[in-house]
Design a protein around this motif. Structure first.
Motif, PDB file in Angstrom:
ATOM      1  N   GLN A  51       0.869  -1.176   0.000  1.00 22.29           N
ATOM      2  CA  GLN A  51       0.000   0.000   0.000  1.00 22.29           C
ATOM      3  C   GLN A  51       0.905   1.225   0.000  1.00 22.29           C
ATOM      4  O   GLN A  51       1.305   1.731   1.034  1.00 22.29           O
ATOM      5  CB  GLN A  51      -0.910   0.006   1.223  1.00 22.29           C
ATOM      6  N   MET A  52       1.225   1.715  -1.180  1.00 20.14           N
ATOM      7  CA  MET A  52       2.262   2.730  -1.322  1.00 20.14           C
ATOM      8  C   MET A  52       1.790   3.874  -2.202  1.00 20.14           C
ATOM      9  O   MET A  52       1.223   3.658  -3.269  1.00 20.14           O
ATOM     10  CB  MET A  52       3.529   2.100  -1.925  1.00 20.14           C
ATOM     11  N   TRP A  53       2.025   5.090  -1.731  1.00 17.69           N
ATOM     12  CA  TRP A  53       1.781   6.280  -2.530  1.00 17.69           C
ATOM     13  C   TRP A  53       3.149   6.847  -2.910  1.00 17.69           C
ATOM     14  O   TRP A  53       3.919   7.255  -2.050  1.00 17.69           O
ATOM     15  CB  TRP A  53       0.982   7.306  -1.730  1.00 17.69           C
ATOM     16  N   VAL A  54       3.451   6.837  -4.207  1.00 13.35           N
ATOM     17  CA  VAL A  54       4.746   7.348  -4.668  1.00 13.35           C
ATOM     18  C   VAL A  54       4.683   8.868  -4.723  1.00 13.35           C
ATOM     19  O   VAL A  54       3.825   9.438  -5.396  1.00 13.35           O
ATOM     20  CB  VAL A  54       5.109   6.779  -6.053  1.00 13.35           C
ATOM     21  N   LEU A  55       5.588   9.520  -4.009  1.00  9.53           N
ATOM     22  CA  LEU A  55       5.626  10.976  -3.953  1.00  9.53           C
ATOM     23  C   LEU A  55       6.498  11.568  -5.051  1.00  9.53           C
ATOM     24  O   LEU A  55       6.067  12.422  -5.818  1.00  9.53           O
ATOM     25  CB  LEU A  55       6.129  11.425  -2.578  1.00  9.53           C
ATOM     26  N   HIS A  56       7.749  11.119  -5.121  1.00  6.13           N
ATOM     27  CA  HIS A  56       8.685  11.662  -6.111  1.00  6.13           C
ATOM     28  C   HIS A  56       9.554  10.528  -6.666  1.00  6.13           C
ATOM     29  O   HIS A  56       9.964   9.649  -5.920  1.00  6.13           O
ATOM     30  CB  HIS A  56       9.585  12.729  -5.485  1.00  6.13           C
ATOM     31  N   CYS A  57       9.802  10.582  -7.965  1.00  4.98           N
ATOM     32  CA  CYS A  57      10.630   9.566  -8.625  1.00  4.98           C
ATOM     33  C   CYS A  57      12.011  10.138  -8.920  1.00  4.98           C
ATOM     34  O   CYS A  57      12.128  11.230  -9.495  1.00  4.98           O
ATOM     35  CB  CYS A  57       9.963   9.103  -9.914  1.00  4.98           C
TER      36      CYS A  57
END
Length: 276
Positions: A51-57
């Motif tokens: 359960q992951m929300w990617v903020l910045h790549c």
């Protein structure tokens, strides 16, 4: 509706499903007509087991083996659905205009929820079918971190270094945010080195300025904020010396009316670069 009407930030119009154990990752072919995975339905996402929300790549690249199978690597910052707050990004309350970093911090047993650096690995076979997808801490670094950057000359290709803002973990309160440390991660040997500011001083997003052809050759720019004087400083670091006593090259005081807010984004544009 309030977001559409301009009464709240647009990001507040989004919502997450806390009951779903996976996170969708959509892969889009840059050249669909030339794609070797012609049988794949690109509208169907890859389900990451987290359960992951990617903020910045920071970076993403792919490697192919002799049989045409693809290994995709994504280096990014991500956080748990339970921690992400659409209404108060980085502790900023848009209704009052005040910054309260305390809401970005959690108890020690919940530290896995906060934003941290991750490596997402996706393996596709020649038909485009996902054979494996995994998520793990980048270089086993588990401290609260965000704003991963690399030498942009290596963007889209395999890189050896990732730089990010992180926490030293030495403060008695606000241990996870704001950040007070620059971390350098060597993705080849998985070593980690850091550079930290003093007490009651915080940093924002690091920016890599390339110099020469080597990946680690250049400068790191980061804004330091001193709480006691409410002043900002532009700090210039030598990326190769992160972790050493002589990493600091220069520190310039920013005029008060140009103070940078925490979490402010930026990038380096070479004046000699003629590409548009």
């Amino acid at each position: 509706m309030t977001a559409v009407c301009g009464l709240s930030p647009m990001i507040s119009a989004l919502s997450l499903n806390p009951n779903k154990p996976t996170s969708p990752i959509y892969l889009l072919p840059r050249f669909p007509t030339e794609s070797t995975n012609a049988n794949r339905d690109w509208k169907v996402p890859i389900e990451a087991p987290s359960q992951m929300w990617v903020l910045h790549c920071g970076n993403a690249f792919e490697e192919k083996d002799r049989n045409g199978n693809v290994d995709i690597q994504i280096q990014a910052s991500g956080c748990s659905y339970q921690w992400f707050n659409f209404q108060k990004m980085f502790g900023y309350d848009w209704k009052t205009g005040k910054l309260d970093p305390s809401m970005m911090n959690v108890k020690e047993k919940e530290k896995k929820l906060v934003t941290h650096l991750v490596q997402v690995s996706i393996q596709l076979d020649t038909s485009g079918t996902c054979q494996k997808c995994g998520v793990k801490p980048l270089n086993k670094w588990d401290k609260s971190s965000d704003f991963p950057v690399i030498n942009q000359n290596f963007s889209g290709s395999k890189n050896s270094y990732v730089y990010a803002a992180t926490t030293s973990g030495s403060r008695q309160s606000l241990q996870h945010f704001p950040f007070d440390t620059v971390v350098k991660l060597n993705t080849v040997d998985e070593s980690v080195s850091t550079w930290s500011v003093g007490n009651r001083r915080f940093i924002g997003e690091p920016i890599f300025v390339p110099k020469g052809t080597e990946e680690g050759e250049g400068y790191l720019l980061v804004v330091e904020y001193a709480v006691s004087t409410q002043r900002c400083y532009l700090v210039i670091l030598d990326p190769k010396r992160i972790g050493m006593a002589n990493a600091l090259l220069a520190k310039l005081e920013v005029p008060r009316h140009l103070n940078f807010p925490l979490g402010f984004h930026g990038f380096w544009a070479d004046s000699n670069n003629q590409t548009s």
